[in-house]
Design a protein around this motif. Structure first.
Motif, short mmCIF file in Angstrom:
data_model
loop_
_atom_site.label_atom_id
_atom_site.label_comp_id
_atom_site.label_asym_id
_atom_site.label_seq_id
_atom_site.Cartn_x
_atom_site.Cartn_y
_atom_site.Cartn_z
N SER A 130 0.83 -1.32 -0.15
CA SER A 130 0.03 -0.05 -0.16
C SER A 130 0.81 1.31 0.02
N GLY A 131 0.46 2.08 -0.96
CA GLY A 131 1.22 3.42 -1.00
C GLY A 131 2.81 3.30 -1.73
N ARG A 132 3.10 2.10 -2.10
CA ARG A 132 4.42 1.65 -2.59
C ARG A 132 4.57 1.82 -4.13
N PRO A 133 5.70 2.01 -4.89
CA PRO A 133 5.39 2.25 -6.26
C PRO A 133 5.65 1.06 -7.26
N HIS A 134 5.89 -0.05 -6.52
CA HIS A 134 5.82 -1.10 -7.38
C HIS A 134 4.72 -2.26 -7.18
N ARG A 135 4.36 -2.73 -8.47
CA ARG A 135 3.12 -3.71 -8.56
C ARG A 135 3.53 -4.81 -9.41
N VAL A 136 3.17 -6.29 -9.10
CA VAL A 136 2.81 -7.25 -9.90
C VAL A 136 1.66 -6.91 -10.81
N VAL A 137 1.80 -7.06 -12.11
CA VAL A 137 0.46 -6.96 -12.74
C VAL A 137 0.21 -8.10 -13.81
N ARG A 138 1.05 -9.00 -13.91
CA ARG A 138 0.84 -10.31 -14.74
C ARG A 138 2.05 -11.22 -14.35
N VAL A 139 1.56 -12.67 -14.34
CA VAL A 139 2.12 -13.68 -14.36
C VAL A 139 1.63 -14.66 -15.14
#
Length: 146
Positions: free
Chosen positions: A20-29
């Motif tokens: 939460s509130g952090r810049p990185h995100r996994v969007v696909r695997v």
């Protein structure tokens, strides 16, 4: 690991970058690899209003690590042993997408290719239309512990 499992693992292991509130995100695997995003804000920029090299290198390295974990499961001590990046274009601030794919997965070493690009014109980081030009291209080698 699927996208939700990988995201949850990274939130636990790397709370400074994920969650939460952090810049990185996994969007696909999927079978083709993984995609991560970086929401490049002021802290990720350099003079000239572009994403800094260290921010792009970090995203590429995290994406390679995620691709390896997606293939072999949570192995926290897998570490980068080699990293090479070519900066091709200046990306604008905002969302940056890293698409990572394994080139070779052995017992002790994994080699991964990562392309960094802006999202497609519709802003969807999941969709790769081929029209997006790469901002950077990286190749990494990871050591996998016994």
């Amino acid at each position: 690991m699927n996208a939700d499992g990988l995201q949850a693992y990274l939130v636990t292991e790397f709370p400074q970058a994920f969650g939460s509130g952090r810049p990185h995100r996994v969007v696909r695997v999927d079978a083709a690899g993984v995609s991560l995003t970086l929401e490049a804000s002021e802290e990720h920029l350099r003079p000239g209003d572009t994403v800094s090299g260290p921010s792009m290198m970090g995203l590429a390295d995290i994406a390679a690590y995620a691709a390896i974990l997606a293939a072999i499961g949570p192995v926290p001590l897998a570490v980068t042993t080699n990293f090479s990046i070519n900066f091709l274009r200046k990306p604008p601030p905002g969302l940056l997408v890293a698409d990572a794919r394994l080139m070779k997965l052995g017992k002790r070493l994994a080699v991964c290719e990562v392309g960094l690009r802006p999202p497609n014109e519709g802003g969807d980081p999941f969709a790769v239309t081929g029209a997006e030009e790469l901002c950077a291209h990286a190749v990494t080698t990871y050591s996998i512990p016994a």
